[in-house]
Design a protein around this motif. Structure first.
Motif, mmCIF file in Angstrom:
data_model
loop_
_atom_site.group_PDB
_atom_site.id
_atom_site.type_symbol
_atom_site.label_atom_id
_atom_site.label_comp_id
_atom_site.label_asym_id
_atom_site.label_seq_id
_atom_site.Cartn_x
_atom_site.Cartn_y
_atom_site.Cartn_z
ATOM 1 N N ASN A 6 -1.335 -4.477 -9.171
ATOM 2 C CA ASN A 6 -2.275 -5.168 -8.282
ATOM 3 C C ASN A 6 -3.169 -6.164 -9.019
ATOM 4 O O ASN A 6 -3.990 -6.839 -8.402
ATOM 5 N N LEU A 7 -3.007 -6.264 -10.331
ATOM 6 C CA LEU A 7 -3.792 -7.202 -11.124
ATOM 7 C C LEU A 7 -3.344 -8.634 -10.834
ATOM 8 O O LEU A 7 -2.152 -8.908 -10.688
ATOM 9 N N ARG A 8 -4.303 -9.539 -10.742
ATOM 10 C CA ARG A 8 -3.979 -10.937 -10.456
ATOM 11 C C ARG A 8 -3.023 -11.500 -11.506
ATOM 12 O O ARG A 8 -3.233 -11.360 -12.703
ATOM 13 N N SER A 9 -1.961 -12.151 -11.048
ATOM 14 C CA SER A 9 -0.942 -12.682 -11.946
ATOM 15 C C SER A 9 -1.388 -14.001 -12.569
ATOM 16 O O SER A 9 -2.036 -14.824 -11.925
ATOM 17 N N ASP A 10 -1.029 -14.171 -13.831
ATOM 18 C CA ASP A 10 -1.304 -15.416 -14.553
ATOM 19 C C ASP A 10 -0.204 -15.587 -15.591
ATOM 20 O O ASP A 10 -0.417 -15.431 -16.787
ATOM 21 N N GLU A 11 0.982 -15.915 -15.127
ATOM 22 C CA GLU A 11 2.142 -15.990 -16.005
ATOM 23 C C GLU A 11 2.057 -17.170 -16.961
ATOM 24 O O GLU A 11 1.508 -18.219 -16.642
ATOM 25 N N ARG A 12 2.629 -16.949 -18.156
ATOM 26 C CA ARG A 12 2.750 -18.028 -19.123
ATOM 27 C C ARG A 12 4.023 -17.812 -19.934
ATOM 28 O O ARG A 12 4.548 -16.695 -19.982
ATOM 29 N N GLU A 13 4.506 -18.864 -20.561
ATOM 30 C CA GLU A 13 5.726 -18.779 -21.372
ATOM 31 C C GLU A 13 5.371 -18.869 -22.853
ATOM 32 O O GLU A 13 4.560 -19.706 -23.252
ATOM 33 N N ILE A 14 5.962 -17.990 -23.645
ATOM 34 C CA ILE A 14 5.774 -18.044 -25.091
ATOM 35 C C ILE A 14 7.141 -18.140 -25.761
ATOM 36 O O ILE A 14 8.160 -17.762 -25.190
ATOM 37 N N LYS A 15 7.140 -18.669 -26.972
ATOM 38 C CA LYS A 15 8.376 -18.811 -27.745
ATOM 39 C C LYS A 15 8.340 -17.885 -28.954
ATOM 40 O O LYS A 15 7.271 -17.587 -29.492
ATOM 41 N N TYR A 16 9.505 -17.455 -29.363
ATOM 42 C CA TYR A 16 9.607 -16.585 -30.536
ATOM 43 C C TYR A 16 10.922 -16.886 -31.225
ATOM 44 O O TYR A 16 11.968 -17.020 -30.577
ATOM 45 N N ILE A 17 10.877 -17.024 -32.553
ATOM 46 C CA ILE A 17 12.094 -17.267 -33.331
ATOM 47 C C ILE A 17 12.375 -16.061 -34.217
ATOM 48 O O ILE A 17 11.512 -15.618 -34.981
ATOM 49 N N TYR A 18 13.565 -15.532 -34.086
ATOM 50 C CA TYR A 18 13.996 -14.407 -34.914
ATOM 51 C C TYR A 18 15.304 -14.780 -35.584
ATOM 52 O O TYR A 18 16.322 -14.996 -34.910
ATOM 53 N N LYS A 19 15.267 -14.883 -36.907
ATOM 54 C CA LYS A 19 16.462 -15.213 -37.702
ATOM 55 C C LYS A 19 17.188 -16.429 -37.130
ATOM 56 O O LYS A 19 18.383 -16.373 -36.832
ATOM 57 N N SER A 20 16.440 -17.481 -36.926
ATOM 58 C CA SER A 20 16.913 -18.802 -36.472
ATOM 59 C C SER A 20 17.304 -18.861 -34.991
ATOM 60 O O SER A 20 17.711 -19.911 -34.495
ATOM 61 N N THR A 21 17.194 -17.748 -34.282
ATOM 62 C CA THR A 21 17.466 -17.750 -32.840
ATOM 63 C C THR A 21 16.143 -17.824 -32.087
ATOM 64 O O THR A 21 15.230 -17.047 -32.346
ATOM 65 N N GLN A 22 16.033 -18.784 -31.166
ATOM 66 C CA GLN A 22 14.798 -18.933 -30.400
ATOM 67 C C GLN A 22 14.889 -18.174 -29.080
ATOM 68 O O GLN A 22 15.897 -18.231 -28.380
ATOM 69 N N PHE A 23 13.812 -17.472 -28.770
ATOM 70 C CA PHE A 23 13.700 -16.722 -27.525
ATOM 71 C C PHE A 23 12.529 -17.277 -26.714
ATOM 72 O O PHE A 23 11.534 -17.738 -27.275
ATOM 73 N N SER A 24 12.668 -17.218 -25.406
ATOM 74 C CA SER A 24 11.586 -17.578 -24.493
ATOM 75 C C SER A 24 11.223 -16.345 -23.679
ATOM 76 O O SER A 24 12.109 -15.677 -23.133
ATOM 77 N N PHE A 25 9.940 -16.047 -23.606
ATOM 78 C CA PHE A 25 9.468 -14.895 -22.851
ATOM 79 C C PHE A 25 8.375 -15.306 -21.873
ATOM 80 O O PHE A 25 7.478 -16.075 -22.228
ATOM 81 N N ILE A 26 8.465 -14.792 -20.659
ATOM 82 C CA ILE A 26 7.383 -14.934 -19.689
ATOM 83 C C ILE A 26 6.486 -13.718 -19.834
ATOM 84 O O ILE A 26 6.958 -12.577 -19.832
#
Length: 202
Positions: free
Chosen positions: A10-30
């Motif tokens: 029930n907490l107000r949503s405030d989504e954002r996107e972050i990036k993460y690189i692990y061993k040359s592979t890039q990930f995107s997380f919401i």
């Protein structure tokens, strides 16, 4: 106050996107409000991932948050059909994000289960490996119960990996883990800048 180790749908949503690189592979997380480390993949999680050995079999990421650890492992082992990855959390919003992030990073088919569970309450069966960046703010009673249940839910010969800071009681946690797993079954696989990664064998 809203805590990431509780369910805050029930907490107000405030989504954002972050990036993460692990061993040359890039990930995107919401990420979103009410979820652990919403602004970045936290330092301890990165240390944990960097120090995991080769894994196999059935794996559980307990307290998965928005899904970083399990999703990174799913990508690493996406061509290994013998590995099955499960993720769990008590936080409903975190689990929704985990499912979304698995899709974003193209590993939905590699995730065998995303489970809403307070500790091991709704988790059935045993695992070959259990991995956790434990919810320190939940308190030692909660975390020590997770340690005990992790031992109970490991296959013989299985491994439990955790990361913890010295200022958060790493040494007292190590003592408790020794009581549960036996001192001979504890290995410190990382110790630097007040961060520890412990490997426990059953």
């Amino acid at each position: 106050m809203n805590h990431y180790f509780k369910s805050n749908e029930n907490l107000r949503s405030d989504e954002r996107e972050i990036k993460y690189i692990y061993k040359s592979t890039q990930f995107s997380f919401i990420t979103d409000s009410g979820v652990f480390s919403r602004d970045r993949v936290d330092y301890a999680t990165n240390i944990l991932l960097e120090n995991l050995p080769e894994l196999s079999g059935k794996i559980l990421d307990i307290g998965c948050g928005f899904g970083c650890v399990g999703i990174v492992l799913a990508k690493i082992y996406e061509n290994n059909s013998n590995i099955k990855i499960f993720m769990s959390d008590v936080n409903t919003r975190a689990l929704e994000l985990t499912k979304k992030n698995a899709e974003i990073n193209g590993v939905s088919g590699k995730i065998s289960g995303v489970i809403k569970s307070d500790g091991f309450e709704n988790i059935c069966g045993n695992f070959d490996f259990i991995i956790s960046n434990p919810p320190i703010r939940a308190g030692k009673n909660v975390i020590y119960k997770i340690y005990e249940e992790a031992y109970a839910n490991l296959n013989k010969g299985g491994g439990f990996f955790i990361v913890i800071q010295k200022k958060h009681g790493a040494l007292s946690h190590r003592k408790k883990l020794g009581e549960i797993f036996g001192e001979e079954n504890i290995k410190t696989i990382y110790s630097k800048k007040n961060f520890f990664v412990f490997e426990l064998k059953k």
